[in-house]
Structure formats: structure tokens, C-alpha cells
Design a protein around this motif. Structure first.
Motif, mmCIF file in Angstrom:
data_model
loop_
_atom_site.group_PDB
_atom_site.id
_atom_site.type_symbol
_atom_site.label_atom_id
_atom_site.label_comp_id
_atom_site.label_asym_id
_atom_site.label_seq_id
_atom_site.Cartn_x
_atom_site.Cartn_y
_atom_site.Cartn_z
ATOM 1 N N LYS A 12 55.137 18.710 35.940
ATOM 2 C CA LYS A 12 53.955 19.434 36.420
ATOM 3 C C LYS A 12 53.444 18.727 37.663
ATOM 4 N N ASP A 13 52.791 19.511 38.534
ATOM 5 C CA ASP A 13 52.183 18.895 39.701
ATOM 6 C C ASP A 13 50.818 18.346 39.285
ATOM 7 N N LEU A 14 50.778 17.061 38.922
ATOM 8 C CA LEU A 14 49.566 16.471 38.345
ATOM 9 C C LEU A 14 48.398 16.506 39.331
ATOM 10 N N SER A 15 48.697 16.334 40.633
ATOM 11 C CA SER A 15 47.592 16.218 41.587
ATOM 12 C C SER A 15 46.819 17.530 41.748
ATOM 13 N N SER A 16 47.396 18.657 41.292
ATOM 14 C CA SER A 16 46.670 19.918 41.454
ATOM 15 C C SER A 16 45.876 20.293 40.185
ATOM 16 N N MET A 17 45.950 19.471 39.136
ATOM 17 C CA MET A 17 45.290 19.843 37.872
ATOM 18 C C MET A 17 43.805 19.487 37.881
ATOM 19 N N MET A 81 57.067 -0.223 52.746
ATOM 20 C CA MET A 81 57.584 0.276 51.467
ATOM 21 C C MET A 81 56.543 1.179 50.811
ATOM 22 N N GLU A 82 55.301 0.717 50.819
ATOM 23 C CA GLU A 82 54.229 1.522 50.205
ATOM 24 C C GLU A 82 54.122 2.886 50.896
ATOM 25 N N ALA A 83 54.216 2.875 52.227
ATOM 26 C CA ALA A 83 54.113 4.149 52.979
ATOM 27 C C ALA A 83 55.284 5.070 52.636
ATOM 28 N N SER A 84 56.479 4.506 52.477
ATOM 29 C CA SER A 84 57.653 5.333 52.161
ATOM 30 C C SER A 84 57.558 5.907 50.754
ATOM 31 N N VAL A 85 57.009 5.107 49.850
ATOM 32 C CA VAL A 85 56.870 5.573 48.459
ATOM 33 C C VAL A 85 55.823 6.692 48.412
ATOM 34 N N ARG A 86 54.762 6.522 49.180
ATOM 35 C CA ARG A 86 53.727 7.573 49.246
ATOM 36 C C ARG A 86 54.334 8.864 49.779
ATOM 37 N N LYS A 87 55.129 8.717 50.847
ATOM 38 C CA LYS A 87 55.765 9.900 51.459
ATOM 39 C C LYS A 87 56.661 10.608 50.428
ATOM 40 N N LEU A 88 57.364 9.827 49.653
ATOM 41 C CA LEU A 88 58.254 10.407 48.636
ATOM 42 C C LEU A 88 57.441 11.210 47.608
ATOM 43 N N PHE A 89 56.400 10.584 47.047
ATOM 44 C CA PHE A 89 55.673 11.277 45.984
ATOM 45 C C PHE A 89 54.837 12.446 46.521
ATOM 46 N N TYR A 90 54.510 12.442 47.824
ATOM 47 C CA TYR A 90 53.757 13.562 48.411
ATOM 48 C C TYR A 90 54.644 14.774 48.707
ATOM 49 N N TYR A 202 50.626 7.443 40.204
ATOM 50 C CA TYR A 202 49.600 7.844 39.237
ATOM 51 C C TYR A 202 48.523 8.600 40.013
ATOM 52 N N PRO A 203 48.623 9.935 40.072
ATOM 53 C CA PRO A 203 47.604 10.687 40.819
ATOM 54 C C PRO A 203 46.219 10.517 40.189
ATOM 55 N N ALA A 204 45.163 10.747 40.988
ATOM 56 C CA ALA A 204 43.798 10.726 40.447
ATOM 57 C C ALA A 204 43.760 11.708 39.282
ATOM 58 N N CYS A 205 42.988 11.363 38.253
ATOM 59 C CA CYS A 205 43.061 12.136 36.999
ATOM 60 C C CYS A 205 41.677 12.697 36.638
ATOM 61 N N ALA A 276 49.769 0.911 32.297
ATOM 62 C CA ALA A 276 48.987 1.295 33.477
ATOM 63 C C ALA A 276 48.019 2.400 33.074
ATOM 64 N N ILE A 277 46.745 2.186 33.394
ATOM 65 C CA ILE A 277 45.763 3.242 33.140
ATOM 66 C C ILE A 277 45.461 3.938 34.475
ATOM 67 N N VAL A 278 44.752 5.057 34.403
ATOM 68 C CA VAL A 278 44.537 5.853 35.623
ATOM 69 C C VAL A 278 43.045 5.976 35.916
ATOM 70 N N ASN A 279 42.732 6.532 37.059
ATOM 71 C CA ASN A 279 41.312 6.656 37.414
ATOM 72 C C ASN A 279 41.022 8.022 38.048
ATOM 73 N N ARG A 280 39.731 8.341 38.162
ATOM 74 C CA ARG A 280 39.321 9.677 38.572
ATOM 75 C C ARG A 280 39.467 9.926 40.085
ATOM 76 N N ALA A 281 39.321 8.850 40.879
ATOM 77 C CA ALA A 281 39.173 9.076 42.313
ATOM 78 C C ALA A 281 40.416 8.739 43.140
ATOM 79 N N GLN A 282 41.167 7.762 42.705
ATOM 80 C CA GLN A 282 42.232 7.280 43.604
ATOM 81 C C GLN A 282 43.642 7.474 43.067
ATOM 82 N N HIS A 283 44.511 7.745 44.014
ATOM 83 C CA HIS A 283 45.935 7.854 43.705
ATOM 84 C C HIS A 283 46.501 6.428 43.706
ATOM 85 N N ARG A 284 47.098 6.021 42.597
ATOM 86 C CA ARG A 284 47.642 4.660 42.519
ATOM 87 C C ARG A 284 49.160 4.707 42.648
ATOM 88 N N LEU A 285 49.711 3.709 43.343
ATOM 89 C CA LEU A 285 51.169 3.583 43.464
ATOM 90 C C LEU A 285 51.565 2.184 43.014
#
Ligand SMILES: C=C1C[C@]23C[C@@]1(O)CC[C@H]2[C@@]12CCC[C@@](C)(C(=O)O1)[C@H]2[C@@H]3C(=O)O
Ligand SMILES: O=C(O)CCC(=O)C(=O)O
Ligand SMILES: [Fe+2]
Length: 358
Positions: A12-17, A81-90, A202-205, A276-285
Motif C-alpha cells: 500500500k502507498d502508506l504516505s497517502s493514508m 546515500m540518504e538522498a539516494s535512498v529518499r529518491k528510491l522510496f519517493y 517509515y512514512p509519517a503515520c 523502530a517506532i513511527v511518528n506523525r510528522a516526519q518521514h524517517r529513513l
């Protein structure tokens, strides 16, 4: 228990939920403690400290996890590396699915491997790379794959140097020298260890208190080196204290003791349970470099660390054998390969189908 293949409809596309679906809502039944319980800080070790070996040994013995600073990896390598991983998950989900992990495969895009041991989905996406990233990158960016490959190769190269240095600090802290572990020396006869690179997103949740990013587990590695972006989420369990948050420290890396080091050290350095736990506001990598021994090496308690009063506690096991048992028994694996007081009787390691890690 065994791993079920990941079904396509689970992606599922978690970031759109906007709401947490019931299938993602964890309760204390699914995990033993959703609340963080301690604020004692995880050790921070400066690798240029003259007493570094002593500090590493103490951290491995007491925590099984520590931050390292002054590790020598250029900031640009971590940032790229962080930028490339972000690009991949986006990338759109349909594009990421082109590099989906095969049902019985180990590398590619998908939910983390341990997902099938839980009734609820985790609020995360993973991407595992073993060896060259080329095949995956070609599927994700057919015209523009080179940059990703260059960045991942450079990251792996730097991580390899750092793990080698850390491994000798860890072994040295146990009184182990090069002559005691021939496979750990880089010789022409030694097969290369093939580490796994686990990329986690881990997209914002919308309802973080009821969601779980990555359920509690230990890594099968000797050592794992974790880079997290500037967002908290990693927690480790410490006996008598419960879950302790490991906040990101700019430029520092987190080192975990894995199950194979637990075996090698005959239980002196315990592998660390983490999640790993998640948070409401930020996308974690996060990016985990999971380092194990060469595939032909059987890991067993080092003879210098055993005696009549402290006999070897674990059966000899290769990394592949260990992963194959873990794929069936998950967090019970260490006790299954334990020699004294076995939980499920002795295991014939040959009974388990091999999982190729490199
Ligand atoms: C070499 C490996 C270790 C790992 C399984 C794998 O084949 C590739 C992914 C690794 C990972 C990363 C997230 C947590 C973990 C438990 C999982 O499910 O996949 C670890 C596995 C492990 O350390 O056992
Ligand atoms: O995201 C994190 O902080 C933990 C990742 C992790 O434990 C893993 O990839 O094995
Ligand atoms: Fe982990």
C-alpha cells in the motif's frame, strides 16, 4: 513458523493514508510494550579516543549497541546515500514494484522479511541489496541508474572499512588476536563476506501510537552499522529498563551487536533486541549495513573464551544456516542453536534449506 511470500495487494502507498487501517493497528498483544520506558542514554564512543577498545568492550557487554563518532566516513558519503535512498522510496509504488523481492528471494523491494511472523502489517517499506545494486537500479531507473550504483558502491566501500576496524576493536576487547580468527584477516584464501544493505522507509503515520515501524528483532549479523536520518524512531531493549530510544546524533552511526557475535563471544556480548517506532510528522529513513562472516565460515564460540567452567554454549553455524533457521523460527533462533538446555532439542543444521546471502 515459516515465511509466507509477500502478496502484491499488501503493498500500500502508506504516505497517502489519512487513517490507520485496522490491519496496521498494533496492540500490546502484538508487541510486548509500545511505550518507551527509560531515558538512560546509549553510549557514544569516539573512535579516536585512546581508550577506544575498552569503551567498545564495555558497550558491547552492557548495551549491545553504541553510537560511534569520528568514524572517518565522510559526511558527503552519508548524505549522498540518504538522498539516494529518499529518491528510491519517493518513486511511485508501481515503479518500486518492478524491483520487488521474489517470493523466495532475499533482495529487492518489499515488506521486511520478518513480517510474516506477525498478524499486523508494519508501517514501513524495505529494500534489501546484497552485492551489486546494478540489477535493481536498472529496473527502477532504466535510463538513469548509474548515480544510484555509484553512491551505493561508495557507501559499501566505506562501511566495509569501518566494520573491519570495529570488528578488530570488538575482538581485541575480548582478548582475541589475529591468530585466533584466521577468517577475519583479509587474505587471498578467504572468501569475501557479503554484507546485506537494508534500506528502510517509515512514512509519517496518522496514528503513530498504534502503529509499529519495524517489530522487535535482533539482527543475524556479527555487527550492523545503522545510519538514520535526522528523525528518532530506533529503540533498543535493555534488561530491567524496557525500551530506550536511540536518538540520531548528527554524523554519528549506530552499531548493533548481532546474533553471530553473540555466538562467537560465547554469550559474553549479547545481541541487542531493537525495533523502530513511527511518528506523525516526519518521514524517517534508515540504512542498515548488516555484516556477517564469509559464506564458507562456521561461526562457533572462540576457544579462548571457553573453559571447563564456561563450555561452548552454541553449535557451529554458517551465516546461511543461521538465516535459514531464522526464517523459520525468528527470535527463537539463538536458543535453537544453543547447546546446553536446548529449548527445542538439538537441531541438525543440514535439515534447513540454505538461504543464499552472497
Ligand atoms: C542477510 C540478511 C539479514 C536479514 C535477512 C537478510 O537476508 C537480508 C535482510 C536482513 C533483515 C533486515 C531487517 C531486519 C531482519 C531481521 C529482516 O527481517 O531482514 C534482518 C535479517 C536478519 O538480520 O536476520
Ligand atoms: O530503522 C531502524 O532504526 C532499525 C532498522 C533495523 O533494525 C534493521 O534494518 O535491521
Ligand atoms: Fe535490525
Amino acid at each position: 513458523m515459516s515465511l509466507k511470500p509477500l502478496k502484491a495487494e499488501n503493498h500500500k502507498d502508506l504516505s497517502s493514508m489519512k487513517e490507520l487501517p485496522d490491519s496496521y493497528a498494533w496492540s500490546s498483544v502484538d508487541d510486548d510494550c509500545l511505550l518507551s520506558c527509560s531515558s538512560e542514554p546509549v553510549p557514544v564512543i569516539n573512535l579516536e579516543d585512546p581508550n577506544v577498545m575498552k569503551h567498545v568492550g564495555h558497550a558491547c557487554k552492557t548495551w549491545g549497541v553504541f553510537h560511534v563518532t569520528n568514524h572517518g566516513i565522510p559526511m558527503a558519503v552519508l548524505d549522498d546515500m540518504e538522498a539516494s535512498v529518499r529518491k528510491l522510496f519517493y518513486l511511485p509504488i508501481q515503479q518500486k514494484l518492478k524491483a520487488a523481492r521474489a517470493p523466495d528471494g532475499v533482495s529487492g523491494y518489499g515488506a521486511v522479511r520478518i513480517s510474516s511472523f506477525f498478524h499486523k502489517h508494519m508501517w514501513s517499506e524495505g529494500f534489501t541489496i546484497i552485492g551489486s545494486p546494478y540489477e535493481h537500479a536498472k529496473k527502477l531507473w532504466p535510463q538513469d541508474y548509474k548515480n544510484f550504483c555509484v553512491v551505493v558502491d561508495e557507501y559499501n566501500k566505506e562501511m566495509k572499512k569501518l566494520t573491519n576496524r570495529l570488528m578488530w576493536l570488538v575482538l581485541g576487547s575480548l582478548g582475541i588476536t589475529e591468530g585466533d580468527v584466521k577468517w577475519a584477516r583479509q587474505t587471498r584464501d578467504t572468501k569475501e563476506a557479503c554484507p546485506a544493505l537494508q534500506l528502510n522507509s517509515y512514512p509519517a503515520c496518522p496514528d503513530p501510537d498504534r502503529a509499529m515501524g519495524l517489530a522487535a528483532h535482533t539482527d543475524s549479523s556479527l555487527l550492523t552499522i545503522l545510519h538514520q536520518n535526522n528523525t528518532s524512531g530506533l529503540q533498543v531493549q535493555r534488561e530491567g529498563m524496557g525500551w530506550v530510544t536511540v536518538p540520531p546524533i548528527k554524523g554519528a552511526l549506530v552499531v548493533h551487536v548481532g546474533d553471530l557475535l553473540h555466538i562467537l563471544s560465547n554469550g559474553l556480548y549479547s545481541s541487542v533486541l531493537h525495533r523502530a517506532i513511527v511518528n506523525r510528522a516526519q518521514h524517517r529513513l534508515s540504512i542498515a549495513y548488516i555484516y556477517g562472516p564469509p559464506s564458507n565460515v562456521r561461526i562457533s564460540p572462540l576457544s579462548k573464551l571457553t573453559s571447563i567452567v564456561r563450555p561452548p554454549l552454541y553449535q557451529p553455524v554458517t551465516w546461511s544456516e543461521y538465516l535459514a533457521i531464522k526464517a523459520k523460527y525468528f527470535n527463537k533462533t539463538l536458543s535453537i542453536v544453543r547447546l546446553s538446555a536446548p529449548v527445542n532439542g538439538f537441531v541438525d543444521l543440514k535439515d534447513h534449506k540454505s538461504v543464499i546471502v552472497g
